[in-house]
Motif scaffolding. Structure first.
Motif, PDB file in Angstrom:
ATOM      1  N   VAL A 211       0.854  -1.180   0.000  1.00 31.35           N
ATOM      2  CA  VAL A 211       0.000   0.000   0.000  1.00 31.35           C
ATOM      3  C   VAL A 211       0.892   1.233   0.000  1.00 31.35           C
ATOM      4  O   VAL A 211       1.766   1.373   0.856  1.00 31.35           O
ATOM      5  CB  VAL A 211      -0.930   0.027   1.239  1.00 31.35           C
ATOM      6  N   LEU A 212       0.667   2.116  -0.979  1.00 25.64           N
ATOM      7  CA  LEU A 212       1.370   3.392  -1.057  1.00 25.64           C
ATOM      8  C   LEU A 212       0.353   4.489  -0.781  1.00 25.64           C
ATOM      9  O   LEU A 212      -0.685   4.549  -1.454  1.00 25.64           O
ATOM     10  CB  LEU A 212       1.988   3.607  -2.440  1.00 25.64           C
ATOM     11  N   LEU A 213       0.632   5.322   0.210  1.00 26.39           N
ATOM     12  CA  LEU A 213      -0.263   6.427   0.561  1.00 26.39           C
ATOM     13  C   LEU A 213       0.335   7.717   0.025  1.00 26.39           C
ATOM     14  O   LEU A 213       1.420   8.128   0.447  1.00 26.39           O
ATOM     15  CB  LEU A 213      -0.437   6.509   2.076  1.00 26.39           C
ATOM     16  N   LEU A 214      -0.368   8.356  -0.906  1.00 36.42           N
ATOM     17  CA  LEU A 214       0.111   9.585  -1.525  1.00 36.42           C
ATOM     18  C   LEU A 214      -0.588  10.783  -0.902  1.00 36.42           C
ATOM     19  O   LEU A 214      -1.808  10.780  -0.740  1.00 36.42           O
ATOM     20  CB  LEU A 214      -0.173   9.579  -3.037  1.00 36.42           C
TER      21      LEU A 214
ATOM     22  N   VAL B 129       3.504  -7.750  -9.649  1.00 33.78           N
ATOM     23  CA  VAL B 129       2.132  -7.918  -9.149  1.00 33.78           C
ATOM     24  C   VAL B 129       1.166  -7.941 -10.328  1.00 33.78           C
ATOM     25  O   VAL B 129       1.507  -7.514 -11.427  1.00 33.78           O
ATOM     26  CB  VAL B 129       1.742  -6.805  -8.150  1.00 33.78           C
ATOM     27  N   ASN B 130      -0.060  -8.418 -10.078  1.00 35.45           N
ATOM     28  CA  ASN B 130      -1.006  -8.568 -11.175  1.00 35.45           C
ATOM     29  C   ASN B 130      -1.971  -7.395 -11.359  1.00 35.45           C
ATOM     30  O   ASN B 130      -2.449  -7.159 -12.454  1.00 35.45           O
ATOM     31  CB  ASN B 130      -1.798  -9.871 -11.021  1.00 35.45           C
ATOM     32  N   VAL B 131      -2.271  -6.671 -10.292  1.00 35.45           N
ATOM     33  CA  VAL B 131      -3.251  -5.586 -10.369  1.00 35.45           C
ATOM     34  C   VAL B 131      -2.748  -4.368  -9.609  1.00 35.45           C
ATOM     35  O   VAL B 131      -2.181  -4.487  -8.521  1.00 35.45           O
ATOM     36  CB  VAL B 131      -4.621  -6.035  -9.779  1.00 35.45           C
ATOM     37  N   LEU B 132      -2.983  -3.195 -10.186  1.00 30.20           N
ATOM     38  CA  LEU B 132      -2.723  -1.926  -9.515  1.00 30.20           C
ATOM     39  C   LEU B 132      -4.083  -1.312  -9.197  1.00 30.20           C
ATOM     40  O   LEU B 132      -4.878  -1.033 -10.100  1.00 30.20           O
ATOM     41  CB  LEU B 132      -1.924  -0.984 -10.421  1.00 30.20           C
ATOM     42  N   ALA B 133      -4.380  -1.147  -7.904  1.00 29.47           N
ATOM     43  CA  ALA B 133      -5.612  -0.495  -7.458  1.00 29.47           C
ATOM     44  C   ALA B 133      -5.275   0.960  -7.162  1.00 29.47           C
ATOM     45  O   ALA B 133      -4.328   1.248  -6.445  1.00 29.47           O
ATOM     46  CB  ALA B 133      -6.162  -1.183  -6.212  1.00 29.47           C
ATOM     47  N   HIS B 134      -6.043   1.871  -7.723  1.00 29.35           N
ATOM     48  CA  HIS B 134      -5.789   3.309  -7.587  1.00 29.35           C
ATOM     49  C   HIS B 134      -7.026   3.940  -6.956  1.00 29.35           C
ATOM     50  O   HIS B 134      -8.110   3.921  -7.538  1.00 29.35           O
ATOM     51  CB  HIS B 134      -5.517   3.888  -8.991  1.00 29.35           C
ATOM     52  N   LEU B 135      -6.860   4.465  -5.739  1.00 34.76           N
ATOM     53  CA  LEU B 135      -7.987   5.021  -4.994  1.00 34.76           C
ATOM     54  C   LEU B 135      -7.799   6.501  -4.710  1.00 34.76           C
ATOM     55  O   LEU B 135      -6.674   6.981  -4.595  1.00 34.76           O
ATOM     56  CB  LEU B 135      -8.123   4.329  -3.633  1.00 34.76           C
ATOM     57  N   ASP B 136      -8.915   7.173  -4.536  1.00 42.02           N
ATOM     58  CA  ASP B 136      -8.932   8.546  -4.061  1.00 42.02           C
ATOM     59  C   ASP B 136      -9.691   8.535  -2.739  1.00 42.02           C
ATOM     60  O   ASP B 136     -10.900   8.293  -2.715  1.00 42.02           O
ATOM     61  CB  ASP B 136      -9.627   9.443  -5.073  1.00 42.02           C
ATOM     62  N   ALA B 137      -8.994   8.748  -1.638  1.00 44.80           N
ATOM     63  CA  ALA B 137      -9.615   8.665  -0.311  1.00 44.80           C
ATOM     64  C   ALA B 137     -10.236   9.982   0.136  1.00 44.80           C
ATOM     65  O   ALA B 137     -10.774  10.057   1.237  1.00 44.80           O
ATOM     66  CB  ALA B 137      -8.575   8.214   0.716  1.00 44.80           C
ATOM     67  N   TYR B 138     -10.198  10.999  -0.698  1.00 44.13           N
ATOM     68  CA  TYR B 138     -10.674  12.316  -0.287  1.00 44.13           C
ATOM     69  C   TYR B 138     -12.103  12.269   0.258  1.00 44.13           C
ATOM     70  O   TYR B 138     -12.422  12.935   1.233  1.00 44.13           O
ATOM     71  CB  TYR B 138     -10.570  13.304  -1.454  1.00 44.13           C
TER      72      TYR B 138
ATOM     73  N   GLU C 132     -14.247   1.158   7.011  1.00 39.92           N
ATOM     74  CA  GLU C 132     -15.457   0.491   6.531  1.00 39.92           C
ATOM     75  C   GLU C 132     -15.725   0.846   5.072  1.00 39.92           C
ATOM     76  O   GLU C 132     -16.095  -0.020   4.272  1.00 39.92           O
ATOM     77  CB  GLU C 132     -16.656   0.870   7.397  1.00 39.92           C
ATOM     78  N   ALA C 133     -15.525   2.100   4.712  1.00 41.19           N
ATOM     79  CA  ALA C 133     -15.729   2.517   3.326  1.00 41.19           C
ATOM     80  C   ALA C 133     -14.741   1.813   2.397  1.00 41.19           C
ATOM     81  O   ALA C 133     -15.106   1.402   1.295  1.00 41.19           O
ATOM     82  CB  ALA C 133     -15.586   4.031   3.209  1.00 41.19           C
ATOM     83  N   ILE C 134     -13.507   1.651   2.843  1.00 39.59           N
ATOM     84  CA  ILE C 134     -12.504   0.942   2.042  1.00 39.59           C
ATOM     85  C   ILE C 134     -12.900  -0.521   1.907  1.00 39.59           C
ATOM     86  O   ILE C 134     -12.791  -1.109   0.832  1.00 39.59           O
ATOM     87  CB  ILE C 134     -11.110   1.067   2.680  1.00 39.59           C
ATOM     88  N   ASP C 135     -13.385  -1.104   2.980  1.00 37.67           N
ATOM     89  CA  ASP C 135     -13.802  -2.497   2.958  1.00 37.67           C
ATOM     90  C   ASP C 135     -14.939  -2.707   1.968  1.00 37.67           C
ATOM     91  O   ASP C 135     -14.972  -3.694   1.231  1.00 37.67           O
ATOM     92  CB  ASP C 135     -14.207  -2.935   4.369  1.00 37.67           C
TER      93      ASP C 135
ATOM     94  N   ILE D 171      -3.036   5.010  -2.986  1.00 31.25           N
ATOM     95  CA  ILE D 171      -4.183   5.747  -2.461  1.00 31.25           C
ATOM     96  C   ILE D 171      -3.849   7.228  -2.360  1.00 31.25           C
ATOM     97  O   ILE D 171      -2.984   7.638  -1.576  1.00 31.25           O
ATOM     98  CB  ILE D 171      -4.600   5.203  -1.076  1.00 31.25           C
ATOM     99  N   GLU D 172      -4.531   8.030  -3.193  1.00 30.57           N
ATOM    100  CA  GLU D 172      -4.367   9.479  -3.129  1.00 30.57           C
ATOM    101  C   GLU D 172      -5.101  10.001  -1.898  1.00 30.57           C
ATOM    102  O   GLU D 172      -6.128   9.470  -1.520  1.00 30.57           O
ATOM    103  CB  GLU D 172      -4.903  10.130  -4.404  1.00 30.57           C
TER     104      GLU D 172
END
Length: 145
Positions: A11-14, A58-67, A73-76, A92-93
């Motif tokens: 997990v990378l937190l940007l 790795v097989n998948v890059l998941a790109h999220l915006d947590a703003y 719970e929302a991530i889950d 995760i931006e």
């Protein structure tokens, strides 16, 4: 060079102000991981995921915006934890918003220093990431603290 240090479940937190380069960083990372489709900001979708190329660790890059997310719970509900369990890497931006949801993260902070220049700081408190971060810094000849 950077993608070879990534592992399934990472997990990378940007973090950084609007326009600091979070999405551009993710686009560069995705390209280096063999993603062939356009990588766009997940602001409205909240999460996009991309299939990585055959040479990617790795097989998948998941790109999220947590703003707009408030908690774990929302991530889950998005299914991120399942993607990570299945071998994805998450970027995760606005990551500091959801930092408490993860134990082992690489923090990537962007500071705008001029119109065309950014300062990027990598940090972690994770023993797993600490070893890899030292390797990254050493290989790239970057300054470290």
């Amino acid at each position: 060079m950077f993608p070879k240090y990534l592992r399934s479940g990472d997990v990378l937190l940007l973090d950084g102000e609007l326009g600091a380069g979070k999405t551009a960083f993710t686009q560069f990372l995705a390209q280096a991981m063999g993603v062939t489709e356009p990588v766009t900001s997940p602001t409205f979708a909240i999460m996009n995921h991309y299939e990585c190329g055959p040479d990617s660790p790795v097989n998948v890059l998941a790109h999220l915006d947590a703003y707009r997310l408030g908690d774990a719970e929302a991530i889950d509900q998005l299914g991120l934890f399942e993607l990570l369990d299945d071998g994805a890497v998450a970027v995760i931006e606005w990551g500091s918003i959801v930092a408490s949801s993860f134990r082992h993260v690489l923090n990537v902070e962007f500071v705008v220093t001029s119109e065309h220049s950014r300062e990027i700081t990598l940090s972690t408190s994770s023993p797993q990431w600490s070893v890899r971060l030292k390797q990254i810094v050493s290989k790239a000849g970057l300054p470290s603290c």
